[in-house]
Scaffold this active site. Structure first.
Site, mmCIF file in Angstrom:
data_model
loop_
_atom_site.group_PDB
_atom_site.id
_atom_site.type_symbol
_atom_site.label_atom_id
_atom_site.label_comp_id
_atom_site.label_asym_id
_atom_site.label_seq_id
_atom_site.Cartn_x
_atom_site.Cartn_y
_atom_site.Cartn_z
ATOM 1 N NE ARG A 174 -4.015 2.916 -6.273
ATOM 2 C CZ ARG A 174 -4.905 2.503 -5.371
ATOM 3 N NH1 ARG A 174 -5.006 3.132 -4.202
ATOM 4 N NH2 ARG A 174 -5.675 1.465 -5.611
ATOM 5 C CB THR A 214 -7.585 6.052 -3.462
ATOM 6 O OG1 THR A 214 -7.433 5.166 -2.353
ATOM 7 C CG2 THR A 214 -8.609 5.504 -4.420
ATOM 8 N NE ARG A 248 -4.009 0.831 0.382
ATOM 9 C CZ ARG A 248 -5.208 1.068 -0.156
ATOM 10 N NH1 ARG A 248 -5.762 0.214 -1.015
ATOM 11 N NH2 ARG A 248 -5.865 2.150 0.104
ATOM 12 C CG HIS A 265 -7.048 -3.862 -5.642
ATOM 13 N ND1 HIS A 265 -7.941 -3.105 -4.904
ATOM 14 C CD2 HIS A 265 -6.822 -4.994 -4.922
ATOM 15 C CE1 HIS A 265 -8.252 -3.763 -3.804
ATOM 16 N NE2 HIS A 265 -7.587 -4.907 -3.789
HETATM 17 O O1 CDP Z 1 -8.291 1.122 -4.286
HETATM 18 P P1 CDP Z 1 -8.420 1.741 -2.923
HETATM 19 O O2 CDP Z 1 -8.642 0.722 -1.817
HETATM 20 O O3 CDP Z 1 -7.279 2.677 -2.612
HETATM 21 O O4 CDP Z 1 -9.709 2.696 -2.986
HETATM 22 P P2 CDP Z 1 -11.256 2.424 -2.751
HETATM 23 O O5 CDP Z 1 -11.810 3.577 -2.006
HETATM 24 O O6 CDP Z 1 -11.482 1.052 -2.181
HETATM 25 O O7 CDP Z 1 -11.871 2.460 -4.225
HETATM 26 C C1 CDP Z 1 -11.701 1.393 -5.131
HETATM 27 C C2 CDP Z 1 -11.345 1.969 -6.492
HETATM 28 O O8 CDP Z 1 -12.461 2.688 -7.007
HETATM 29 C C3 CDP Z 1 -10.195 2.977 -6.477
HETATM 30 O O9 CDP Z 1 -8.935 2.353 -6.560
HETATM 31 C C4 CDP Z 1 -10.492 3.831 -7.691
HETATM 32 O O10 CDP Z 1 -10.004 3.242 -8.885
HETATM 33 C C5 CDP Z 1 -12.024 3.821 -7.742
HETATM 34 N N1 CDP Z 1 -12.644 5.016 -7.138
HETATM 35 C C6 CDP Z 1 -13.169 5.999 -7.971
HETATM 36 O O11 CDP Z 1 -13.060 5.884 -9.205
HETATM 37 N N2 CDP Z 1 -13.767 7.118 -7.440
HETATM 38 C C7 CDP Z 1 -13.892 7.275 -6.111
HETATM 39 N N3 CDP Z 1 -14.456 8.369 -5.617
HETATM 40 C C8 CDP Z 1 -13.364 6.277 -5.256
HETATM 41 C C9 CDP Z 1 -12.757 5.157 -5.804
HETATM 42 MG MG MG Z 2 -10.277 -0.399 -1.209
#
Ligand code: CDP
Ligand code: MG
Length: 247
Positions: free
Chosen positions: A122, A108, A102, A147
């Site tokens: 990222r 993210t 991570r 991811h």
């Molecule tokens: O991947 P991560 O765990 O960091 O983030 P998440 O909050 O679990 O969201 C999953 C994935 O959804 C992210 O990696 C982004 O690609 C997408 N996402 C998005 O497009 N728009 C958002 N507001 C939040 C997440």
């Molecule tokens: Mg997530």
């Protein structure tokens, strides 16, 4: 062996990373030389709607949910090349694997990643506007290349979602397994104990199964609610299964 050395985390190389030929860069950035972690499982997956929905189950109902399903399924980056719609799923193993990966992956949101952690994976991502049917902007999709499991609970759920025990060498498995004594078949969101025409046999006697999956299947077969939903258990058995494309 110390149990902490068995810690596993799921990485997905998403379609935008594949399209931009970043696969080699990601493998090398996350290599054992740089992270001290090693691979314990890997596969190329044409992501079904069922798998995408289960992977992102915690985001069901959010405004960006349909967009991230399309993203993971490769519809955004390979809309005209369905044969290229795939992700690379990798299980990494080693002490502190979840936190280490991570950290290298970064925040993210790619814009935040560039500000807070220039150089993280990222920080190479992009933001894509999301519009409704009338063309009004309703949000943004974060195309962030990769991811990585965020917590121990997520890692266990995700490794068991994408990998069968036998996808991982026996001495590298982190979660309890059991041998099935039953047959299980799946077809269009239903579980069967006997063969049904056009069903997929997901388990046969002597197959090695995640113990928690088998417990769920035994309950679900009797109509008793289980800790894991039917789709969360069967999705991995339908990976790259042509029959299951529209299930
Ligand atoms: O991947 P991560 O765990 O960091 O983030 P998440 O909050 O679990 O969201 C999953 C994935 O959804 C992210 O990696 C982004 O690609 C997408 N996402 C998005 O497009 N728009 C958002 N507001 C939040 C997440
Ligand atoms: Mg997530």
């Amino acid at each position: 062996m110390d149990k902490r050395d068995l810690e596993q985390t799921l990485v997905l190389i998403k379609p935008d990373a594949l399209k931009n030929s970043l696969t080699g860069y990601l493998f090398s950035t996350l290599s054992e030389f740089h992270t001290g972690l090693h691979y314990c499982g890997t596969k190329i997956v044409h992501v079904s709607k069922m798998m995408a929905e289960e992977h992102y189950a915690e985001h069901r109902g959010k405004i960006f949910f349909p967009a991230i399903l399309d993203y993971l399924m490769g519809h955004c980056h390979y809309s005209d090349k369905p044969w290229k719609q795939r992700v690379i799923a990798i299980a990494y193993q080693g002490r502190d694997a979840i936190r280490k990966i991570r950290d290298i992956v970064g925040p993210t949101n790619p814009l935040e990643a560039r500000l807070e952690k220039p150089g993280c994976i990222r920080s190479l991502g992009t933001m894509v506007p999301l519009k409704d049917a009338e063309g009004n902007m309703i949000g943004q999709r974060m195309d962030n290349l990769i991811h990585a499991s965020a917590t121990h609970n997520d890692a266990e759920r995700e490794i068991k979602l994408w990998f069968k025990p036998n996808d991982i060498p026996p001495l590298m498995r982190a979660y309890p397994t059991e041998q099935s004594r039953e047959f299980y078949y799946f077809k269009e969101n239903r579980l069967y104990g006997k063969y049904e025409p056009d069903s997929v046999c997901i388990l046969a006697p002597s197959d090695v199964v995640w113990k928690s999956d088998l417990e769920s299947l035994r309950k679900l077969c009797k109509g008793i609610p289980a800790s894991g939903s039917l789709k969360s258990v069967v999705a991995k058995y339908l990976i790259n299964e042509k029959l299951a494309e529209n299930w």
